[in-house]
Write a protein that holds these residues in place. Structure first.
Motif, PDB file in Angstrom:
ATOM      1  N   UNK A   1       0.840  -1.190   0.000  1.00 47.21           N
ATOM      2  CA  UNK A   1       0.000   0.000   0.000  1.00 47.21           C
ATOM      3  C   UNK A   1       0.878   1.245   0.000  1.00 47.21           C
ATOM      4  N   UNK A   2       0.664   2.188  -0.940  1.00 42.21           N
ATOM      5  CA  UNK A   2       1.491   3.393  -0.983  1.00 42.21           C
ATOM      6  C   UNK A   2       1.005   4.514  -0.066  1.00 42.21           C
ATOM      7  N   UNK A   3      -0.120   4.317   0.633  1.00 42.37           N
ATOM      8  CA  UNK A   3      -0.701   5.395   1.439  1.00 42.37           C
ATOM      9  C   UNK A   3       0.238   5.805   2.570  1.00 42.37           C
ATOM     10  N   UNK A   4       0.318   7.090   2.831  1.00 43.03           N
ATOM     11  CA  UNK A   4       1.150   7.614   3.915  1.00 43.03           C
ATOM     12  C   UNK A   4       0.451   7.374   5.242  1.00 43.03           C
ATOM     13  N   UNK A   5       1.187   6.806   6.214  1.00 44.07           N
ATOM     14  CA  UNK A   5       0.615   6.504   7.527  1.00 44.07           C
ATOM     15  C   UNK A   5       1.114   7.456   8.608  1.00 44.07           C
ATOM     16  N   UNK A   6       2.423   7.733   8.595  1.00 45.49           N
ATOM     17  CA  UNK A   6       3.014   8.585   9.626  1.00 45.49           C
ATOM     18  C   UNK A   6       4.078   9.481   9.005  1.00 45.49           C
ATOM     19  N   UNK A   7       4.348  10.580   9.697  1.00 42.81           N
ATOM     20  CA  UNK A   7       5.554  11.365   9.475  1.00 42.81           C
ATOM     21  C   UNK A   7       6.298  11.385  10.796  1.00 42.81           C
ATOM     22  N   UNK A   8       7.573  11.067  10.753  1.00 39.27           N
ATOM     23  CA  UNK A   8       8.353  10.907  11.981  1.00 39.27           C
ATOM     24  C   UNK A   8       9.465  11.944  12.014  1.00 39.27           C
TER      25      UNK A   8
ATOM     26  N   UNK B   1      11.977 -13.839  18.716  1.00 40.92           N
ATOM     27  CA  UNK B   1      10.568 -13.523  18.479  1.00 40.92           C
ATOM     28  C   UNK B   1      10.424 -12.759  17.165  1.00 40.92           C
ATOM     29  N   UNK B   2       9.235 -12.843  16.573  1.00 38.88           N
ATOM     30  CA  UNK B   2       8.926 -12.127  15.343  1.00 38.88           C
ATOM     31  C   UNK B   2       8.352 -10.767  15.703  1.00 38.88           C
ATOM     32  N   UNK B   3       8.812  -9.731  15.003  1.00 42.78           N
ATOM     33  CA  UNK B   3       8.413  -8.356  15.284  1.00 42.78           C
ATOM     34  C   UNK B   3       7.826  -7.748  14.017  1.00 42.78           C
ATOM     35  N   UNK B   4       6.794  -6.948  14.168  1.00 41.08           N
ATOM     36  CA  UNK B   4       6.207  -6.238  13.035  1.00 41.08           C
ATOM     37  C   UNK B   4       6.241  -4.741  13.291  1.00 41.08           C
ATOM     38  N   UNK B   5       6.277  -3.994  12.215  1.00 41.01           N
ATOM     39  CA  UNK B   5       6.306  -2.538  12.309  1.00 41.01           C
ATOM     40  C   UNK B   5       6.579  -1.948  10.947  1.00 41.01           C
ATOM     41  N   UNK B   6       7.354  -0.872  10.920  1.00 44.39           N
ATOM     42  CA  UNK B   6       7.657  -0.183   9.672  1.00 44.39           C
ATOM     43  C   UNK B   6       9.155   0.066   9.560  1.00 44.39           C
ATOM     44  N   UNK B   7       9.663  -0.034   8.335  1.00 42.12           N
ATOM     45  CA  UNK B   7      11.032   0.407   8.074  1.00 42.12           C
ATOM     46  C   UNK B   7      11.059   1.939   8.135  1.00 42.12           C
ATOM     47  N   UNK B   8      12.238   2.568   8.134  1.00 36.87           N
ATOM     48  CA  UNK B   8      12.316   4.010   8.428  1.00 36.87           C
ATOM     49  C   UNK B   8      11.487   4.902   7.526  1.00 36.87           C
ATOM     50  N   UNK B   9      11.243   4.511   6.275  1.00 30.07           N
ATOM     51  CA  UNK B   9      10.535   5.392   5.362  1.00 30.07           C
ATOM     52  C   UNK B   9      11.513   6.231   4.562  1.00 30.07           C
ATOM     53  N   UNK B  10      10.994   7.209   3.835  1.00 29.79           N
ATOM     54  CA  UNK B  10      11.843   8.058   2.994  1.00 29.79           C
ATOM     55  C   UNK B  10      11.946   9.455   3.603  1.00 29.79           C
ATOM     56  N   UNK B  11      13.133  10.040   3.603  1.00 27.15           N
ATOM     57  CA  UNK B  11      13.279  11.396   4.149  1.00 27.15           C
ATOM     58  C   UNK B  11      12.674  12.424   3.202  1.00 27.15           C
ATOM     59  N   UNK B  12      12.049  13.449   3.737  1.00 24.55           N
ATOM     60  CA  UNK B  12      11.515  14.524   2.902  1.00 24.55           C
ATOM     61  C   UNK B  12      12.362  15.779   3.080  1.00 24.55           C
ATOM     62  N   UNK B  13      11.968  16.826   2.412  1.00 25.44           N
ATOM     63  CA  UNK B  13      12.763  18.052   2.417  1.00 25.44           C
ATOM     64  C   UNK B  13      12.760  18.756   3.763  1.00 25.44           C
TER      65      UNK B  13
ATOM     66  N   UNK C   1       2.351  12.635  -2.466  1.00 25.91           N
ATOM     67  CA  UNK C   1       3.683  13.066  -2.878  1.00 25.91           C
ATOM     68  C   UNK C   1       4.415  13.642  -1.673  1.00 25.91           C
ATOM     69  N   UNK C   2       5.682  13.313  -1.526  1.00 26.64           N
ATOM     70  CA  UNK C   2       6.457  13.869  -0.423  1.00 26.64           C
ATOM     71  C   UNK C   2       6.830  15.310  -0.722  1.00 26.64           C
ATOM     72  N   UNK C   3       6.889  16.172   0.298  1.00 23.91           N
ATOM     73  CA  UNK C   3       7.303  17.549   0.068  1.00 23.91           C
ATOM     74  C   UNK C   3       8.680  17.584  -0.560  1.00 23.91           C
ATOM     75  N   UNK C   4       8.822  18.402  -1.581  1.00 25.66           N
ATOM     76  CA  UNK C   4      10.135  18.564  -2.170  1.00 25.66           C
ATOM     77  C   UNK C   4      10.298  17.906  -3.512  1.00 25.66           C
ATOM     78  N   UNK C   5       9.220  17.329  -4.089  1.00 21.95           N
ATOM     79  CA  UNK C   5       9.352  16.821  -5.445  1.00 21.95           C
ATOM     80  C   UNK C   5       9.136  15.353  -5.575  1.00 21.95           C
ATOM     81  N   UNK C   6       9.871  14.749  -6.511  1.00 21.44           N
ATOM     82  CA  UNK C   6       9.667  13.352  -6.870  1.00 21.44           C
ATOM     83  C   UNK C   6      10.121  12.434  -5.770  1.00 21.44           C
TER      84      UNK C   6
END
Length: 714
Positions: A257-264, A473-485, A540-545
């Motif tokens: 899923x490409x939907x944005x969930x969080x900004x960290x 143990x098995x852990x679930x979560x999110x990888x870091x994501x992509x940095x924005x501007x 779209x992430x702030x700052x372009x492509x």
């Protein structure tokens, strides 16, 4: 003599068919809830003890049915059940309050799985003997209604907990119907032919649910008959891993899923951890234990050296997850009152987080280098070893054998984890397009599959470690994501991930990721670009492509000054050429048709029995036989026999067309009375010559057979 004693005396001399069928139905009902309890025990216990309890309960019921009155037997059942519950309660690592036990049962009746409670194996073993004993005892006494109520109540309890599948429940209902239906016929001393009506009803009970799926507006699939599952399959990795509550099943092909969930907002990228699972079922994972309010829990730092890391999460879309870097030790004041803490130290919101909600978490990140972990480790706490080395009793031995060969006898815990991680990265391809295997997931991924995604990698690594008595143990979560501007990390649904944590007594839980990073990130990037170019709702992430998603190292942190080393590049192997859409079917192709499961074969058997009984009741089979019998007469080889067979066919036709011949009526008188035609009289004359004069030739036999055809066509 009491009614019960009379019932026992009445049923003891023989086993009429209806009674046998009633007991078979009762055994099916008992077997349905025992199948569920067996799965609970298999996850973390010894099945031999479970089977021994069942055999002992059945043997005791069979013996005591002749000796004990019902009141005494029921009292004994209550004592056995109470003793079992005492054994379970005393096995818990804490002293539960009465209110807590009531609350736990309410949760079970509201859909919480048995596997989610502490010491679920002990619970199953403690519960099993009582309902098995009293159900079989009452059945042998002829109290089919009471026996069905007890066993049906046990199955109903497991249905409410969500542990009994639709197929198992259907078998239980069929067993209950058979026990009540045949039991009633037995009490009324009905014939076996009357029992065919019950068989037809049971077959209809199987057939009708299967037809629901083909009725316009019907939902779901045919139960068990067409191979339909008990539920839908999650479409995305995120839905499978992070929307599954306290348990999830490892599934087949899946999407991102490409939907944005969080900004960290964080000074460094980390894996944003959501929850961990301790109990492996063979085809999925369960998290046992309870949650408590944050205010009632003291969140301690991990053993050994650690440093503080503060992160601020901005929620972009409604979610029930509360990610944080491991290990969270403090929650911001704005959300502390609505935060729950799980038994493993993870965080959960007390209710959904909505878009634009903001929360802050401070974590104590372990500071440790590979050198710190490479040496011998101390003893694991008993609770850790008991909770995190569990494997299903049905786990194939070859998993442990391959792991031992791979790890070696002289490897430290850290070396063992690194070797398993490296082997999985370099010997299995990454693909989201896989066929869900049957049986044990880890065994299938090791020996039958060639590709899989994060859940397969993490499940297999945890299983391999546990075969060597290493807590993991098995852990679930999110990888870091992509940095924005703006310096924040944009975390999307496609960043959802599963990885592994291994326990080190001097350090605590240390993160390892056996999934190859390159192919995984390529799949994420491809999905993101597809979504942005197709206008399917990705933000779209702030700052372009969009840029390539950034991944960080699995912990351990090599040194205190370099806390975010990158993931090691996989070395060689098939992974280096893998593509995100690689076919993960692995072995087992060849185009052979899929054989029905044991459950499906049993359901087909019930349908066949009902069909046979229905045909018998409707006399369709008899009519079909008579139709063929009248039209085809094989030659007997002896003319006299052929002539007699021909006459029997004509006599049957005359009986159907006119009337049966009376026992005191001669053939000639009968034919005169019904005014039989010339053809019938010719055949009667041939029969008289053959029977009374002993004259029978092949020509006479051929004539007799020909006359039958002529008379039939009149």
């Amino acid at each position: 003599m009491s009614t019960l004693d009379r019932a026992w005396t009445w049923t003891r001399p023989s086993l009429p068919a209806t009674r046998t069928l009633a007991l078979v139905g009762l055994a099916t009902l008992v077997g349905s809830f025992l199948v569920v309890l067996r799965e609970v025990v298999d996850v973390s216990g010894d099945l031999s003890g479970f089977y021994l309890l069942i055999v002992a309960a059945l043997a005791a019921a069979t013996l005591l049915a002749r000796l004990l009155r019902v009141v005494v037997a029921v009292t004994l059942t209550g004592v056995v059940l109470a003793a079992g519950l005492v054994v379970y309660i005393t096995s818990l690592p804490y002293d539960p309050a009465f209110a807590a036990m009531v609350e736990s049962n309410v949760k079970l009746l509201s859909g919480q799985s048995i596997l989610e409670i502490e010491r679920s194996t002990v619970w199953a073993l403690s519960i099993t003997p009582a309902p098995v004993f009293v159900t079989w005892y009452l059945g042998l006494r002829g109290w089919y209604g009471a026996a069905t109520a007890v066993a049906g109540g046990m199955l109903g309890y497991l249905v409410l907990t969500g542990d009994a599948s639709l197929t198992v429940t259907l078998f239980g209902v069929l067993g209950a119907g058979a026990a009540l239906g045949f039991g009633d016929l037995h009490r009324r001393d009905a014939s076996a032919r009357t029992a065919e009506s019950v068989a037809v009803i049971l077959a209809v009970m199987v057939l009708v649910p299967g037809l629901v799926s083909v009725v316009p507006g019907g939902s779901g699939g045919a139960i068990g008959l067409a191979g339909a599952g008990d539920g839908g399959t999650p479409d995305t990795v995120e839905a499978n891993l992070l929307s599954a509550g306290s348990s999830f099943e490892v599934v087949g092909s899946i999407s991102l899923s490409p939907a944005v969930r969080f900004r960290v907002d964080s000074p460094e990228p980390r894996y944003w951890r959501v929850k961990s699972y301790n109990r492996y079922t063979g085809d999925g994972w369960v998290r046992s234990g309870s949650t408590r309010p944050y205010d009632d829990v003291s969140l301690s730092s991990p053993p050994g050296e650690s440093r503080r890391l503060t992160q601020q999460f901005t929620v972009e879309s409604s979610t029930n997850a509360m990610p944080a870097a491991w290990r969270p030790v403090e929650v911001g004041a704005g959300i502390a009152d609505s935060t729950l803490v799980t038994s493993d130290g993870s965080l959960e919101p007390d209710g959904p987080l909505l878009g634009d909600d903001v929360y802050q978490v401070t974590s104590a990140v372990p500071v440790v280098s590979p050198n710190d972990l490479a040496g011998p480790v101390g003893d694991d706490p008993a609770e850790i070893a008991d909770r995190y080395t569990q494997l299903p009793a049905s786990t194939p031995d070859r998993v442990a054998q391959r792991t031992a060969n791979l790890v070696g006898s002289d490897a430290s815990r850290y070396q063992a984890a690194r070797r398993i991680q490296r082997w999985l990265r370099t010997n299995r391809e990454y693909s989201l397009d896989v066929e869900e295997p049957e049986g044990n997931i880890a065994d299938a991924f090791l020996f039958e599959m060639e590709a899989g995604y994060c859940t397969y990698y993490a499940t297999t690594m945890v299983t391999m470690l546990r075969t060597q008595d290493i807590p993991a143990r098995l852990v679930t979560g999110y990888t870091p994501g992509e940095p924005d501007s703006e310096g924040e990390y944009v975390v999307r649904g496609l960043n959802s991930h599963a990885w592994v944590e291994v326990y080190f007594p001097e350090t605590g839980w240390v993160q390892f990721d056996p999934t190859p990073a390159g192919p995984r990130e390529a799949a994420e990037q491809a999905r993101l670009e597809e979504s942005l170019s197709g206008g399917t709702g990705a933000t779209q992430t702030p700052g372009g492509s969009p840029s390539t998603p950034t991944s960080t190292a699995t912990t351990p942190t090599p040194t205190a000054t370099t806390p975010t080393a990158t993931t090691p590049t996989p070395r060689g192997g098939p992974q280096s050429t893998a593509t995100p859409t690689a076919d993960g079917a692995g072995a087992g192709g060849g185009g052979l048709p899929e054989l029905p499961s044991e459950d499906q074969l049993a359901l087909y058997g019930i349908l066949l029995a009902g069909l046979v009984a229905g045909v018998r009741r409707s006399k369709v089979a008899e009519q079909a036989y008579r139709w063929a019998w009248l039209r085809y007469q094989p030659r007997a080889g002896e003319p006299r026999t052929d002539i007699e067979r021909s006459w029997r066919r004509v006599a049957y036709l005359l009986e159907r067309r006119y009337r049966p011949r009376r026992s005191d009526e001669t053939v000639r008188a009968y034919l005169d009375d019904i005014d039989a035609d010339t053809q019938v009289w010719r055949l009667a004359a041939l029969r008289e010559r053959a029977v009374y004069e002993g004259e029978a030739t092949a020509e006479m036999a051929a004539t007799a057979r020909d006359l039958v055809g002529r008379i039939r066509r009149q």
